[in-house]
Design an enzyme around this catalytic site. Structure first.
Site, short mmCIF file in Angstrom:
data_model
loop_
_atom_site.label_atom_id
_atom_site.label_comp_id
_atom_site.label_asym_id
_atom_site.label_seq_id
_atom_site.Cartn_x
_atom_site.Cartn_y
_atom_site.Cartn_z
N SER A 126 23.05 -117.86 -130.98
CA SER A 126 22.07 -117.91 -130.10
C SER A 126 20.49 -116.91 -131.14
O SER A 126 21.01 -116.32 -132.26
CB SER A 126 22.54 -116.15 -129.69
OG SER A 126 21.83 -114.98 -128.75
N TYR A 150 28.09 -107.98 -129.26
CA TYR A 150 28.01 -109.05 -128.89
C TYR A 150 26.92 -110.25 -129.92
O TYR A 150 27.56 -110.88 -130.95
CB TYR A 150 27.34 -109.39 -127.96
CG TYR A 150 26.51 -110.77 -127.59
CD1 TYR A 150 27.71 -111.97 -127.17
CD2 TYR A 150 25.30 -111.50 -127.33
CE1 TYR A 150 27.57 -113.68 -127.49
CE2 TYR A 150 25.67 -112.46 -127.57
CZ TYR A 150 26.16 -113.97 -126.82
OH TYR A 150 25.57 -115.00 -127.09
N LYS A 154 28.63 -112.79 -132.97
CA LYS A 154 27.50 -114.54 -132.97
C LYS A 154 27.24 -114.76 -134.63
O LYS A 154 27.69 -115.63 -135.38
CB LYS A 154 26.43 -114.50 -131.92
CG LYS A 154 26.83 -114.25 -130.14
CD LYS A 154 27.32 -116.72 -130.62
CE LYS A 154 27.92 -116.53 -129.07
NZ LYS A 154 28.60 -116.74 -129.42
P1 NAD Z 1 29.98 -117.89 -119.27
O1 NAD Z 1 30.27 -117.04 -119.37
O2 NAD Z 1 29.44 -118.95 -118.00
O3 NAD Z 1 31.12 -119.39 -120.47
C1 NAD Z 1 32.23 -119.34 -121.02
C2 NAD Z 1 32.75 -119.81 -121.18
O4 NAD Z 1 34.02 -118.85 -121.75
C3 NAD Z 1 33.78 -118.98 -119.79
O5 NAD Z 1 33.72 -120.31 -118.88
C4 NAD Z 1 34.79 -118.14 -119.77
O6 NAD Z 1 35.70 -117.97 -118.72
C5 NAD Z 1 35.18 -118.46 -120.90
N1 NAD Z 1 35.92 -118.17 -122.19
C6 NAD Z 1 35.85 -116.95 -122.85
N2 NAD Z 1 36.64 -115.98 -123.41
C7 NAD Z 1 37.45 -117.56 -123.66
C8 NAD Z 1 38.49 -117.61 -123.92
N3 NAD Z 1 39.00 -116.17 -124.59
N4 NAD Z 1 39.33 -118.72 -123.84
C9 NAD Z 1 39.10 -119.26 -123.29
N5 NAD Z 1 38.09 -118.59 -122.60
C10 NAD Z 1 36.90 -118.46 -122.63
O7 NAD Z 1 28.35 -118.56 -120.85
P2 NAD Z 1 27.23 -119.38 -120.25
O8 NAD Z 1 26.15 -119.14 -120.53
O9 NAD Z 1 27.42 -120.61 -120.38
O10 NAD Z 1 27.83 -119.37 -122.74
C11 NAD Z 1 27.85 -120.07 -123.44
C12 NAD Z 1 28.01 -119.86 -124.50
O11 NAD Z 1 26.63 -119.83 -125.21
C13 NAD Z 1 28.72 -118.47 -124.78
O12 NAD Z 1 29.35 -118.42 -126.19
C14 NAD Z 1 27.40 -117.41 -125.31
O13 NAD Z 1 27.60 -116.01 -126.04
C15 NAD Z 1 26.45 -118.59 -125.82
N6 NAD Z 1 24.63 -118.25 -125.55
C16 NAD Z 1 25.13 -117.98 -124.41
C17 NAD Z 1 22.92 -118.01 -123.52
C18 NAD Z 1 22.85 -117.28 -123.07
O14 NAD Z 1 21.59 -117.02 -122.32
N7 NAD Z 1 23.50 -117.83 -121.18
C19 NAD Z 1 22.88 -117.56 -125.21
C20 NAD Z 1 22.81 -118.14 -126.50
C21 NAD Z 1 23.99 -118.05 -126.50
C1 WQD Z 2 14.56 -111.88 -120.57
C2 WQD Z 2 13.46 -110.85 -120.50
C3 WQD Z 2 13.98 -107.96 -120.15
C4 WQD Z 2 16.47 -108.89 -116.77
C5 WQD Z 2 19.55 -111.61 -123.59
C6 WQD Z 2 20.24 -111.55 -124.35
C7 WQD Z 2 20.56 -113.04 -125.61
C8 WQD Z 2 21.28 -114.30 -125.44
C9 WQD Z 2 20.54 -114.32 -124.11
C10 WQD Z 2 23.47 -114.67 -125.27
C11 WQD Z 2 13.15 -109.01 -121.48
C12 WQD Z 2 13.35 -108.96 -118.82
C13 WQD Z 2 15.37 -108.23 -118.09
C14 WQD Z 2 15.79 -107.44 -115.38
C15 WQD Z 2 13.62 -107.11 -116.79
N1 WQD Z 2 21.82 -113.97 -124.49
N2 WQD Z 2 14.14 -108.08 -117.72
N3 WQD Z 2 14.54 -106.75 -116.05
O1 WQD Z 2 17.48 -110.06 -123.64
O2 WQD Z 2 16.05 -112.41 -124.06
O3 WQD Z 2 18.18 -112.18 -124.09
O4 WQD Z 2 19.87 -113.11 -122.58
O5 WQD Z 2 23.15 -114.89 -126.38
O6 WQD Z 2 21.79 -112.18 -126.20
O7 WQD Z 2 20.15 -110.60 -124.99
O8 WQD Z 2 17.76 -112.14 -121.67
O9 WQD Z 2 17.23 -112.34 -119.77
O10 WQD Z 2 18.34 -110.19 -120.41
O11 WQD Z 2 15.74 -110.26 -120.82
O12 WQD Z 2 12.21 -106.58 -117.28
O13 WQD Z 2 16.25 -107.41 -114.70
O14 WQD Z 2 13.64 -110.10 -119.25
O15 WQD Z 2 13.36 -106.90 -121.07
O16 WQD Z 2 12.01 -108.87 -121.77
P1 WQD Z 2 17.02 -111.32 -123.19
P2 WQD Z 2 17.18 -112.01 -120.77
#
Ligand code: NAD
Ligand code: WQD
Length: 358
Positions: A126, A150, A154
């Site tokens: 991330s 979190y 990562k």
């Molecule tokens: P999500 O929660 O929709 O998907 C994650 C999946 O992993 C879920 O289906 C959950 O049931 C499964 N899971 C969690 N723990 C588990 C375990 N112990 N064993 C088996 N399955 C398990 O999240 P997402 O948005 O699809 O994110 C996928 C990955 O990408 C995550 O690792 C997340 O940290 C990373 N990521 C997400 C974002 C984002 O903003 N969505 C940004 C950066 C990184």
């Molecule tokens: C985006 C912008 C908020 C909600 C998060 C995690 C990051 C990654 C992606 C997993 C910011 C603003 C948000 C709301 C708002 N996930 N906002 N009102 O914080 O950039 O990243 O998701 O790895 O680790 O921290 O994403 O969508 O929460 O926020 O004003 O109700 O929207 O302040 O500027 P963020 P976000």
């Protein structure tokens, strides 16, 4: 049929879209997910879209015996590892849960992979590992630091992967650092389905638009940005999914670099890439107000909002340098903010209750 891939967390938001992209690219996939933050219905819908059943195993990455059985049954080329918990606020309240699930779970997975000599991994990292960046756009050499469990989980996994690559030069460990994934499959059948009130901006906006929430709170309008609101690199989830296909293809081609056209600077003599971090972003920053404006234009839905205090831990601006992904993987994001808003809205309006079957 191309190689067989294990997709941990494949029932989740990014995983489900990546399963579609992998299938379209000809891969044979097995999904492994404990459904702790997802629904079996997501897999059903992906199966319907691709026109064939998906091989799905309900299991936890911390369950060694279950993983061993999966690796004994299938001959995998590699693993795309999405499984993890991702809610920043929850991680502050439950750090042990996050370290156990995201870090111990990944160590467990890597041990079982090693035991079965499967050494190709694409890990969901991330942009959060960059903390509050000193310079923009952020490239992969930027210093890393995190302020919440979190993000620490990562970063810890990235360090583990780096150490693993040093210990054994047969590993191929790509860490894809996602920026802000949004949007949904263009069919409107598959999308993001938060369990509770969304933490993230786009699902919050779309739930206001569909009438499930009253109004958006914008966290701060006094940042040093174009309009005072936070700036992020929003990336369409289907572009992100294609980035995983490109990463896998890169690993496959690295095995015989002389026969292929890939950039070989990251490939060692054995055809391995070691630990390779790559940003997946568009390279463009969009403010909260700019996103809101496009969403309103494309959907015709006014979104009531109010400015409130900054959210603890938020940064002003974050957007990627996407050059490395383009050079190494030949991948770049193609879809616009308009596409992201249109596809989010199609999904939200077609499935206002997500995957809940009423
Ligand atoms: P999500 O929660 O929709 O998907 C994650 C999946 O992993 C879920 O289906 C959950 O049931 C499964 N899971 C969690 N723990 C588990 C375990 N112990 N064993 C088996 N399955 C398990 O999240 P997402 O948005 O699809 O994110 C996928 C990955 O990408 C995550 O690792 C997340 O940290 C990373 N990521 C997400 C974002 C984002 O903003 N969505 C940004 C950066 C990184
Ligand atoms: C985006 C912008 C908020 C909600 C998060 C995690 C990051 C990654 C992606 C997993 C910011 C603003 C948000 C709301 C708002 N996930 N906002 N009102 O914080 O950039 O990243 O998701 O790895 O680790 O921290 O994403 O969508 O929460 O926020 O004003 O109700 O929207 O302040 O500027 P963020 P976000």
């Amino acid at each position: 049929m191309k190689n067989k891939i294990l997709v941990t967390g494949g029932a989740g938001y990014i995983g489900s879209h990546t399963c579609i992209a992998l299938h379209e690219a000809g891969y044979d996939i097995v999904v492994y997910d404990n459904l702790s933050n997802s629904s079996r219905e997501a897999i059903n819908r992906v199966s319907t879209l691709i026109g064939q059943p998906i091989s799905f195993i309900k299991g936890d990455i911390r369950d060694t015996e279950s993983l061993k059985q999966v690796f004994s049954t299938h001959n995998f080329f590699g693993v795309i590892h999405f499984a993890g918990l991702k809610a920043v606020g929850e991680s502050v309240a439950k750090p042990l849960l996050y370290y156990n699930n995201n870090v111990s779970g990944t160590i467990n997975l890597l041990e079982v992979m090693a035991a079965h000599n499967v050494k190709n991994l694409v890990f969901s990292s991330s942009a959060t590992v960059y903390g509050d960046p000193d310079t923009l756009p952020i490239d992969e050499t930027a210093p890393r630091s995190c302020t919440n469990p979190y993000g620490q989980s990562k970063l810890a996994v990235e360090h583990i992967l780096e150490d693993l690559a040093v210990s054994d030069d047969e590993w191929n460990l790509i860490a894809l650092r996602y920026f802000n994934p949004v949007g949904a499959h263009p069919s409107g059948q598959v999308g993001e389905d938060p369990n509770d009130i969304p933490n993230n901006l786009m699902p919050y906006i779309s739930q206001v638009a569909v009438g499930k929430l009253d109004k958006l709170s914008i966290f701060g309008n006094d940042y040093s940005t174009v309009d005072g609101t936070g700036v992020r690199d929003f990336i369409h989830v289907t572009d992100l999914a294609q980035g995983h296909v490109a990463a896998l293809s890169y690993l496959e081609q690295a095995r015989s670099p002389e026969k292929n056209n890939i950039d070989k600077t990251s490939v060692n003599k054995k055809g391995s890439v070691g630990f390779l971090p790559i940003n997946l972003g568009t390279g463009k920053g969009t403010s909260v107000l700019e996103l809101l404006q496009v969403f309103t234009e494309v959907t015709g839905k006014p979104i009531p909002y109010q400015f409130v205090d900054r959210r603890a831990g938020d940064i002003a601006s974050c957007y990627a340098s996407a050059d490395k992904a383009k050079t190494l993987l030949g991948w770049q994001a193609n879809l616009s903010i308009t596409d992201m808003c249109q596809d989010t809205w199609r999904w939200q309006s077609m499935s206002p209750d997500g995957y809940a079957i009423t």
